[in-house]
Enzyme design. Structure first.
Site, PDB file in Angstrom:
ATOM      1  N   HIS A 137     -21.819  -7.168  -8.088  1.00 14.30           N
ATOM      2  CA  HIS A 137     -21.545  -5.998  -7.240  1.00 14.30           C
ATOM      3  C   HIS A 137     -22.439  -6.020  -5.996  1.00 14.30           C
ATOM      4  O   HIS A 137     -23.117  -5.044  -5.665  1.00 14.30           O
ATOM      5  CB  HIS A 137     -21.755  -4.698  -8.025  1.00 14.30           C
ATOM      6  CG  HIS A 137     -20.755  -3.642  -7.651  1.00 14.30           C
ATOM      7  ND1 HIS A 137     -19.953  -2.998  -8.559  1.00 14.30           N
ATOM      8  CD2 HIS A 137     -20.424  -3.114  -6.449  1.00 14.30           C
ATOM      9  CE1 HIS A 137     -19.182  -2.123  -7.951  1.00 14.30           C
ATOM     10  NE2 HIS A 137     -19.439  -2.179  -6.668  1.00 14.30           N
ATOM     11  N   ASP A 197       0.861  -1.177   0.000  1.00 19.36           N
ATOM     12  CA  ASP A 197       0.000   0.000   0.000  1.00 19.36           C
ATOM     13  C   ASP A 197       0.898   1.228   0.000  1.00 19.36           C
ATOM     14  O   ASP A 197       1.876   1.278   0.763  1.00 19.36           O
ATOM     15  CB  ASP A 197      -0.906   0.000   1.245  1.00 19.36           C
ATOM     16  CG  ASP A 197      -2.047   1.000   1.140  1.00 19.36           C
ATOM     17  OD1 ASP A 197      -3.208   0.580   1.259  1.00 19.36           O
ATOM     18  OD2 ASP A 197      -1.771   2.196   0.938  1.00 19.36           O
ATOM     19  N   ARG A 225     -12.564  -2.510  -7.587  1.00 20.32           N
ATOM     20  CA  ARG A 225     -13.033  -1.944  -8.848  1.00 20.32           C
ATOM     21  C   ARG A 225     -12.545  -2.821  -9.995  1.00 20.32           C
ATOM     22  O   ARG A 225     -11.388  -3.250 -10.023  1.00 20.32           O
ATOM     23  CB  ARG A 225     -12.523  -0.505  -9.023  1.00 20.32           C
ATOM     24  CG  ARG A 225     -13.198   0.496  -8.087  1.00 20.32           C
ATOM     25  CD  ARG A 225     -14.661   0.698  -8.430  1.00 20.32           C
ATOM     26  NE  ARG A 225     -15.335   1.662  -7.571  1.00 20.32           N
ATOM     27  CZ  ARG A 225     -16.090   1.343  -6.541  1.00 20.32           C
ATOM     28  NH1 ARG A 225     -16.256   0.059  -6.219  1.00 20.32           N
ATOM     29  NH2 ARG A 225     -16.685   2.277  -5.823  1.00 20.32           N
ATOM     30  N   GLU A 283     -20.061  -2.087 -16.164  1.00 25.52           N
ATOM     31  CA  GLU A 283     -21.265  -2.675 -15.575  1.00 25.52           C
ATOM     32  C   GLU A 283     -22.501  -1.954 -16.118  1.00 25.52           C
ATOM     33  O   GLU A 283     -22.420  -0.775 -16.475  1.00 25.52           O
ATOM     34  CB  GLU A 283     -21.209  -2.573 -14.042  1.00 25.52           C
ATOM     35  CG  GLU A 283     -20.053  -3.377 -13.448  1.00 25.52           C
ATOM     36  CD  GLU A 283     -19.965  -3.253 -11.926  1.00 25.52           C
ATOM     37  OE1 GLU A 283     -20.813  -2.559 -11.315  1.00 25.52           O
ATOM     38  OE2 GLU A 283     -19.039  -3.840 -11.346  1.00 25.52           O
ATOM     39  N   ALA A 340     -21.714  -5.306  -0.660  1.00 21.01           N
ATOM     40  CA  ALA A 340     -22.312  -4.531   0.431  1.00 21.01           C
ATOM     41  C   ALA A 340     -23.725  -4.992   0.763  1.00 21.01           C
ATOM     42  O   ALA A 340     -24.377  -4.404   1.631  1.00 21.01           O
ATOM     43  CB  ALA A 340     -22.322  -3.044   0.074  1.00 21.01           C
TER      44      ALA A 340
END
Length: 330
Positions: free
Chosen positions: A292, A181, A244, A273, A295
């Site tokens: 997707h 990172d 992503r 998408e 969540a």
């Protein structure tokens, strides 16, 4: 408060499971759901949403400079999620539009857990085996050999809010966890307690049996995993991506699977998408693709909806907005 008109754009979930969120907005003003082409241009998008001064926005379409240059009276875009790469924050601020996102912790567990679920499902070939059982073909079970995760080496690319949780979940399997990172926020105590080691990207790819993509999408990491990087990966590695879709070159990943360089790919997002049945990922049994839905837990969707509703209420009450991106932009 009838002057407020609220557009819910390309979200198929807001107000559907938790209908109280929709009703709360209706108490403020007119509310309408728009399902628009993901590639609609900014000027056309502005025309479609003319007269609406509050937008609850999904991951698509693009609210770009052209959109803001052609809109009037827009006060707020409240993202129904934590990502904001489909909103030109600078253009929004220039036009006096506030942009907010959901606090990162709302999605952290749901997205990270779904990434692990997708990876395990792919590695153990769960869906294919279950479908064969449904077809009354129990005797085919020897075809569904998988791999273990225990004691293996894991790599996490992007160790922020969600990536750090993925690293924690990987650590329970007892193997080494590598992270890379550009922003070294992870404290030393956290690294040691979860057997996590910070390395460069090439070291991570060469040594990891399982690689998880959790980076934010920006101009510097578009197609971060391309043909060159696939070739660098440990032969037979698995790749998963709940961040992503544009972080990978889809052709390169498919070629890597076909050649045996990669054992499989699990993803919850693709570059373009919505995904249609013709997408090559859907015609390879070494790819597991979900629409997707990382969540999509009751806990997460409730938290996301609550945040969007509170954004609207705070706006009209002239109160501070939580996670307002435009307020911190220089």
């Amino acid at each position: 408060m009838s002057e407020y008109k609220i557009a819910v754009v390309n979200s198929s979930s807001f107000g559907q499971v938790f209908t109280e969120h929709w009703k709360e907005l209706e108490e403020i003003g007119e509310v309408k759901r728009f399902m628009l082409p993901t590639d609609i241009d900014g000027k056309s998008l502005a025309a479609k949403l003319k007269g609406y001064n509050i937008i609850i926005a999904s991951v698509t379409p693009m609210f770009d400079k052209e959109f803001f240059d052609n809109t009037e009276g827009l006060l707020l875009i409240s993202r129904h999620g934590i990502g904001f790469n489909n909103v030109d924050i600078k253009a929004a601020k220039e036009h006096g539009v506030k942009v907010t996102i959901v606090p990162q912790l709302v999605e952290r567990d749901s997205v990270a857990e779904n990434e692990l679920v997708n990876l395990l499902t792919l590695v153990r070939r769960t869906v294919a085996a279950a479908e064969r059982e449904r077809d009354d073909r129990y005797e085919d079970r020897a075809e569904f050999m998988g791999n273990e995760l225990s004691g293996k080496t894991f790599g996490v690319i992007g160790c922020g809010n969600i990536g750090s949780r993925v690293a924690e979940l990987f650590s329970v399997f007892g193997g080494q966890v590598f992270i890379t990172d550009p922003d070294p926020k992870a404290p030393e105590g956290w690294l040691k307690s979860h057997n996590v080691q910070r390395v460069d990207l090439d070291t991570l790819l060469k040594n990891s049996d399982y690689v998880s993509l959790n980076a934010s999408l920006n101009d510097g990491n578009y197609h971060l995993i391309n043909a060159e990087k696939v070739a660098e990966m440990k032969k037979g590695a698995y790749l998963c991506n709940n961040a992503r879709g544009a972080l990978i070159d889809e052709t390169a990943v498919l070629d890597g699977i076909k050649s045996g360089q990669l054992s499989g790919y699990a993803a919850d997002a693709v570059e373009v998408e919505p995904v249609r049945a013709s997408h090559p990922f859907l015609h390879n049994d070494r790819v597991l693709l979900t629409p997707h839905t990382s969540a999509y837990t009751y806990e997460c969707l409730h938290g996301m909806g609550e945040k969007c509703v509170s954004d609207v209420k705070n706006l009209i009450a002239n109160k501070p907005l939580v996670r307002e991106l435009t307020s911190t932009l220089a």
